[in-house]
Design a protein around this motif. Structure first.
Motif, PDB file in Angstrom:
ATOM      1  N   PRO A 439      49.601  21.445  37.816  1.00 43.93           N
ATOM      2  CA  PRO A 439      50.681  22.415  38.035  1.00 43.93           C
ATOM      3  C   PRO A 439      50.800  23.376  36.846  1.00 43.93           C
ATOM      4  CG  PRO A 439      51.609  20.323  37.348  1.00 43.93           C
ATOM      5  CD  PRO A 439      50.109  20.151  37.357  1.00 43.93           C
ATOM      6  N   GLU A 440      50.638  24.657  37.106  1.00 46.52           N
ATOM      7  CA  GLU A 440      50.765  25.683  36.070  1.00 46.52           C
ATOM      8  C   GLU A 440      52.015  26.500  36.359  1.00 46.52           C
ATOM      9  OE1 GLU A 440      47.209  27.942  35.396  1.00 46.52           O
ATOM     10  OE2 GLU A 440      45.944  26.315  36.182  1.00 46.52           O
ATOM     11  N   VAL A 441      52.986  26.390  35.491  1.00 45.66           N
ATOM     12  CA  VAL A 441      54.261  27.076  35.654  1.00 45.66           C
ATOM     13  C   VAL A 441      54.501  27.934  34.420  1.00 45.66           C
ATOM     14  CG1 VAL A 441      56.750  26.798  35.972  1.00 45.66           C
ATOM     15  CG2 VAL A 441      55.171  25.196  37.063  1.00 45.66           C
ATOM     16  N   HIS A 442      54.818  29.186  34.631  1.00 41.44           N
ATOM     17  CA  HIS A 442      55.111  30.085  33.519  1.00 41.44           C
ATOM     18  C   HIS A 442      56.004  31.226  33.992  1.00 41.44           C
ATOM     19  CE1 HIS A 442      51.687  32.141  35.435  1.00 41.44           C
ATOM     20  NE2 HIS A 442      52.159  33.258  34.906  1.00 41.44           N
ATOM     21  N   ILE A 443      56.685  31.828  33.035  1.00 44.41           N
ATOM     22  CA  ILE A 443      57.515  33.005  33.267  1.00 44.41           C
ATOM     23  C   ILE A 443      56.757  34.226  32.766  1.00 44.41           C
ATOM     24  CG2 ILE A 443      59.652  34.187  32.643  1.00 44.41           C
ATOM     25  CD1 ILE A 443      60.219  31.966  34.483  1.00 44.41           C
ATOM     26  N   SER A 444      56.618  35.217  33.616  1.00 45.70           N
ATOM     27  CA  SER A 444      55.987  36.478  33.238  1.00 45.70           C
ATOM     28  C   SER A 444      56.970  37.613  33.495  1.00 45.70           C
ATOM     29  CB  SER A 444      54.689  36.706  34.014  1.00 45.70           C
ATOM     30  OG  SER A 444      54.941  36.788  35.408  1.00 45.70           O
ATOM     31  N   ALA A 445      56.714  38.739  32.852  1.00 46.19           N
ATOM     32  CA  ALA A 445      57.624  39.873  33.015  1.00 46.19           C
ATOM     33  C   ALA A 445      57.581  40.416  34.438  1.00 46.19           C
ATOM     34  CB  ALA A 445      57.289  40.966  31.999  1.00 46.19           C
ATOM     35  N   CYS A 446      56.396  40.657  34.977  1.00 48.95           N
ATOM     36  CA  CYS A 446      56.237  41.227  36.313  1.00 48.95           C
ATOM     37  C   CYS A 446      55.219  40.426  37.093  1.00 48.95           C
ATOM     38  CB  CYS A 446      55.811  42.704  36.237  1.00 48.95           C
ATOM     39  SG  CYS A 446      57.004  43.790  35.419  1.00 48.95           S
ATOM     40  N   VAL A 447      55.176  40.665  38.379  1.00 51.72           N
ATOM     41  CA  VAL A 447      54.225  39.993  39.256  1.00 51.72           C
ATOM     42  C   VAL A 447      52.832  40.567  39.011  1.00 51.72           C
ATOM     43  CG1 VAL A 447      53.598  39.519  41.645  1.00 51.72           C
ATOM     44  CG2 VAL A 447      56.005  39.559  40.964  1.00 51.72           C
ATOM     45  N   GLU A 448      51.934  39.750  38.461  1.00 48.69           N
ATOM     46  CA  GLU A 448      50.548  40.136  38.192  1.00 48.69           C
ATOM     47  C   GLU A 448      50.465  41.439  37.399  1.00 48.69           C
ATOM     48  OE1 GLU A 448      48.531  40.171  41.962  1.00 48.69           O
ATOM     49  OE2 GLU A 448      48.093  38.025  41.845  1.00 48.69           O
ATOM     50  N   ASP A 449      51.433  41.625  36.511  1.00 47.52           N
ATOM     51  CA  ASP A 449      51.461  42.801  35.635  1.00 47.52           C
ATOM     52  C   ASP A 449      51.403  44.101  36.431  1.00 47.52           C
ATOM     53  OD1 ASP A 449      51.785  43.881  33.139  1.00 47.52           O
ATOM     54  OD2 ASP A 449      49.630  44.011  32.729  1.00 47.52           O
ATOM     55  N   CYS A 450      51.954  44.087  37.632  1.00 42.95           N
ATOM     56  CA  CYS A 450      52.097  45.268  38.511  1.00 42.95           C
ATOM     57  C   CYS A 450      50.767  45.800  39.031  1.00 42.95           C
ATOM     58  CB  CYS A 450      52.865  46.393  37.801  1.00 42.95           C
ATOM     59  SG  CYS A 450      54.519  45.915  37.262  1.00 42.95           S
ATOM     60  N   GLY A 451      49.681  45.095  38.842  1.00 45.79           N
ATOM     61  CA  GLY A 451      48.413  45.498  39.437  1.00 45.79           C
ATOM     62  C   GLY A 451      47.812  46.741  38.803  1.00 45.79           C
TER      63      GLY A 451
END
Length: 726
Positions: A439-451
């Motif tokens: 299980p890999e769980v993390h908080i990122s600023a945006c979803v996939e860095d906005c593509g």
């Protein structure tokens, strides 16, 4: 028949909010307000005005007052202001019905619509609100794409929220298995809450059961009477049972830091070649440890390490290694506490099945449930992924689909629980009793860095930070993955060529200025053409982009050159003396450079130099007309063939620039602006001065340099053209 409504509400205290011993409940009022903010039309989440309020635990009633005021100006008509309300995190909104990225799950927030005329206000009451932070997001309808020039009058709307709270300070607490006599009055306010448990009680009594209640928080019980002018006396008792107590896996006593130090040393000393061997060793140790726990405990709790990497960047890692063992007899539990500063990002879960040494059957799979506030302690084919009060997010991995991803934008600031369990039939479970997942769980600023076609931007509402994607090249959506209005590659190239090649229309003004001996003016036009070309080549939203230097530098030079070109052209038309003209050139360039540094898009940055230059030109023309007793310029051909066409081109260009530009036609209208401005310069430049030689040197000037030959000075007589040696 006497009937009561018992509602077990969401987050607050396990209490009975009824009358006190003296027959009255003591309430304390609190009022909080936020400054008014100017609303914007919705184009992306950055146009939303976000406000945060805090509600204490003992709040009985929360009342918001929303005020929207329209500013003075044009007739703006009537617009609707949309207000979204959510507890625990900013509301995830989709007012224009765009597409969310794959595996992105969200729940709509509570929304209100407020029609606005000149001044409008409305109230919103919430009984027994959940404690914690509440977020309000307000915006105007969808952006129509028109580009508004800064400084021009426009319709403005200002939004100001106020919160009034009534706190019940003497709320009694229900103790375990202890009856509490209470009285319910009919004038109690209605209790409005999402998803309550409601039971109708008669004179014989009633009971309500709440399975899987929230952890580490209080619960509120509200009893209401439906009879008018009657007071009901009743007795209430609470009982709770602990059906399962989690058992930690892998850490005993003070092994926490020792385990962390060993993991860090192993990761530093292990190379890429033997990383798989280390993983297998960890999995083997976990397997042996978990086998010893098969006979004890009903839930395995795996400790998790939290690492804060950056702003809105948080990573969770199991302390015993990336692999987590899952069995069909007991669920495995991992907890992820999210603080307030983490709710402005995106919670990402990626679950991967480790199929290196174990092969699952066709009917076997690992079921996972990610839920806030409380875990789901029983997972099977029929059990939904939800607790008593909250809906969870379920995923499943097996041999055919070994990886699953879940993304939650703006997760609530609470403790999130991930429950894992192996589901299989009797034959498959006898062959494989335990599997390993990552299980890999993390908080990122945006979803996939906005593509590829988006940019993740960090936003701020007072001290609260959150992030959102701003899309380009016609792409839209929460993660810039909606291509319904995307620009094709050919259209991107066409737009780039239009905006860059249209600047080549400045070549005729440069040639005309040089031939008429206006070298300084020609240099300014060349500067403007160069930086405008490469600024628009760098400012493209798609993939057809060329940046020869920093974007901010190119933008600054483009704005500076544009205003300076207007400044020198109008002063050149004034036909003042060279000393005064070049002094004004330099003074204006310095002031324009300063104003561009302060605010490049301000109205007065362009209007100020234009008005000053026009005032100087009109003053010079009036002075010449009075002295000569005739209109200046005196030739009607100059007015008809040059000044009127030049002023017409300039006026049409300004109108196109201010009123006609939108995001959709920007490539065409702004290119037309380049053409019209360059054409106006060709018409407006005055003819060559009669006393001016090539390269702009006025007659009467002489070179002061005289060559020296062998210690002697060669003297030249301008009259007799005789050379003598002295």
């Amino acid at each position: 028949m006497e009937v009561y409504f018992i509602r077990i509400l969401l987050f607050v205290t396990l209490t009975a909010v009824t009358l006190g011993d003296d027959g009255q409940v003591t309430f304390v009022s609190e009022l909080s307000s936020r400054p008014a903010q100017k609303l914007s039309r919705y184009g992306w989440y950055g146009n939303v005005r976000l406000q945060r309020f805090h509600i204490p635990e003992d709040a009985a009633i929360a009342r918001w007052l929303f005020s929207v005021t329209r500013g003075h100006g044009f007739h703006c008509g009537q617009h609707n202001v949309t207000i979204h309300i959510r507890q625990g995190a900013p509301p995830v909104i989709n007012p224009v019905g765009l597409v969310f990225p794959n595996s992105t799950l969200w729940s709509p927030a509570l929304s209100l619509t407020l029609p606005v005329t000149s001044h409008s206000s409305t109230t919103f009451n919430l009984s027994d609100p959940a404690p914690g932070d509440w977020y309000l997001a307000a915006h105007l309808p969808r952006d129509d794409g028109r580009i508004e020039q800064k400084g021009f009058p426009s319709c403005s709307y200002f939004f100001q929220p106020q919160l009034s709270i009534r706190r019940a300070v003497d709320t009694p607490i229900l103790l375990q298995a202890t009856p509490l006599p209470q009285t319910a009055a009919p004038d109690r306010p209605a209790r409005l809450k999402e998803g309550p448990v409601m039971v109708n009680c008669s004179a014989n009594g009633c009971s309500a059961t709440l399975a899987a209640p929230p952890w580490n928080t209080w619960l509120r019980v509200v009893v209401e009477s439906v009879h008018d002018n009657r007071t009901m006396t009743f007795s209430i008792t609470s009982n709770y049972t602990v059906g399962c107590k989690p058992k930690s896996v892998g850490l005993i006593g003070d092994d926490d830091f020792r385990k962390l130090r060993s993991n860090n040393s192993d990761s530093n000393s292990t190379s890429a070649g033997n990383s798989s061997a280390a993983t297998d060793a960890v999995a083997l140790s976990n397997s042996s440890l978990s086998s010893s726990l098969l006979s004890s405990g009903c839930v395995w709790s795996v400790p998790v390490l939290s690492e804060e990497l950056d702003v809105l960047s948080l990573r969770f890692t199991p302390v015993n290694g990336p692999n987590v063992n899952v069995t069909h007899t007991h669920p495995t539990l991992l907890s992820y506490p999210l603080q307030t500063y983490s709710s402005g990002g995106t919670l990402n879960l990626q679950l991967t099945l480790n199929t290196t040494n174990i092969t699952l059957g066709n009917s076997s799979s690992v079921v996972a449930c990610l839920s806030p506030w409380a875990p789901v302690l029983s997972l099977n084919h029929s059990q939904p992924c939800r607790t008593a009060l909250f809906l969870g997010y379920g995923v499943r991995v097996n041999s055919s689909v070994p990886k699953a991803v879940v993304r939650l934008p703006f997760p609530q600031s609470a403790t999130w629980y991930l429950t894992l369990q192996l589901t299989c039939n009797s034959s498959d479970c006898s062959n494989v009793s335990m599997v390993s997942v990552v299980p890999e769980v993390h908080i990122s600023a945006c979803v996939e860095d906005c593509g590829t076609y988006g940019e993740c931007r960090l936003l701020r509402s007072y001290s609260y930070l959150y992030s959102a994607c701003v899309c380009k090249a016609g792409w839209s959506g929460w993660g810039c993955t909606d291509d319904s209005t995307a620009l094709s590659y050919s259209r991107q190239v066409t737009a780039a060529l239009l905006l860059t090649l249209s600047n080549l229309l400045f070549l005729p003004p440069i040639v005309v200025a040089a031939r008429r001996c206006y070298i300084t003016e020609a240099s300014v036009y060349l500067f403007t053409m160069f930086f405008s070309t490469f600024y628009h080549a760098c400012d493209q939203p798609g993939v057809a982009v060329l940046c020869i230097m920093d974007y901010d530098t190119l933008q600054y030079c483009d704005f500076l050159g544009s205003v300076s070109s207007i400044w020198v052209t109008i002063l050149c038309m004034a036909r003042v003396r060279d000393t005064l003209k070049y002094t004004l050139f330099m003074l204006g360039a310095l002031l324009i450079a300063m104003s561009m540094q302060l605010d490049r898009r301000g109205l007065w940055n362009m209007l100020g130099p234009v008005l000053c230059a026009v005032l100087a030109m009109v003053t010079a023309w009036v002075y010449r007309g009075v002295r000569r007793r005739q209109c200046y310029p005196p030739s009607w051909q100059r007015w008809v063939l040059y000044l009127i066409p030049g002023l017409s081109c300039a006026l049409i260009g300004v109108c196109v620039y201010i009123f006609a530009e939108t995001e959709d036609n920007y490539y065409y209208t702004h290119s037309l602006w380049h053409v019209l401005v360059a054409s106006s310069v060709v018409f407006l430049l005055p003819p060559k001065e009669k006393n001016r030689e090539a390269w702009g040197w006025a007659r009467g000037w002489s070179w002061s340099w005289r060559p020296r030959v062998c210690g002697y000075t060669l003297c030249q007589s301008s009259k007799e053209e005789l050379y003598t040696v002295t």
